[in-house]
Design a protein around this motif. Structure first.
Motif, short mmCIF file in Angstrom:
data_model
loop_
_atom_site.label_atom_id
_atom_site.label_comp_id
_atom_site.label_asym_id
_atom_site.label_seq_id
_atom_site.Cartn_x
_atom_site.Cartn_y
_atom_site.Cartn_z
N VAL A 1 0.83 -1.27 0.01
CA VAL A 1 -0.01 0.05 0.13
C VAL A 1 0.85 1.02 0.18
CG1 VAL A 1 -1.73 1.40 1.38
CG2 VAL A 1 -1.96 -0.87 1.16
N GLU A 2 2.03 1.13 0.85
CA GLU A 2 2.88 2.43 1.04
C GLU A 2 3.63 2.56 -0.33
OE1 GLU A 2 4.89 1.96 4.53
OE2 GLU A 2 3.01 2.75 5.76
N SER A 3 3.61 1.58 -1.34
CA SER A 3 4.25 1.85 -2.62
C SER A 3 3.44 2.26 -3.64
CB SER A 3 4.72 0.61 -3.29
OG SER A 3 3.74 -0.39 -3.50
N LYS A 4 2.19 2.79 -3.18
CA LYS A 4 1.09 3.43 -4.05
C LYS A 4 0.38 4.49 -3.29
CE LYS A 4 1.39 -0.40 -6.91
NZ LYS A 4 2.25 -0.19 -7.92
N PRO A 5 1.26 5.50 -2.86
CA PRO A 5 0.45 6.60 -2.13
C PRO A 5 -0.60 7.51 -2.58
CG PRO A 5 2.93 6.97 -2.47
CD PRO A 5 2.73 5.76 -3.29
#
Length: 177
Positions: free
Chosen positions: A76-80
């Protein structure tokens, strides 16, 4: 003649590597990785437009720290620009959860999560989870992780599941416990 055998041998090696390499790579993906990827992809295979819930960002929530939640957080944090991650109840700013993963299995805990997040896809582990009111559970079928979907439980959220998700899933036929 030696050159012909060498070329033939190279072709055999290439064909064998095309067959075995994906299996070797797949073997390195463990169940927790696969669950995290499934969790992330569930949002792409569901539609919240009939819920009235804002989905500018997909809100991924978890109720506890686990290997699955840590891996999901990394995805998820790779797609902010498209998604946000919340750990409940520490994240008090999570008033909306689209995908809510929990390792809680008891009927009362599942009911409380359904009440607090009425338009969330509530995901957990095992048949008991869906029997206790959960919507999607991870189960093993022929030694592979598969989603088990309780369509009747999902129906109450007004979230629509795409046929692609239903095609790769097992469908739960029982009621709530």
């Amino acid at each position: 003649m030696n050159l012909g055998i060498s070329v033939h041998f190279k072709h055999i090696v290439i064909v064998l590597s095309l067959y075995f390499l994906p299996q070797i790579v797949w073997a390195k993906v463990d169940d927790d990785d696969l669950k995290a990827v499934y969790l992330f992809r569930f949002a792409l295979l569901a539609d919240w437009s009939k819920t009235g819930v804002n989905y500018e960002y997909i809100e991924y929530c978890v109720t506890s720290s686990s290997d699955v939640s840590e891996r999901l957080q990394a995805i998820v944090e790779s797609k902010p620009d498209r998604a946000r991650f919340h750990r409940l109840p520490v994240s008090s700013d999570a008033s909306v959860c689209h995908i809510l993963f929990t390792e809680l299995n008891d009927k009362e805990a599942v009911a409380q999560l359904r009440e607090r997040y009425p338009h969330a896809l509530l995901v957990g582990n095992g048949i008991d989870f869906v029997a206790n009111g959960g919507m999607i559970a991870f189960i093993k079928v022929r030694n592979r992780i598969r989603p088990l979907i309780a369509r009747e439980h999902v129906r109450h959220t007004n979230v629509l599941l795409r046929s692609q998700l239903l095609e790769v899933s097992e469908l739960y036929q029982g009621g709530t416990a």
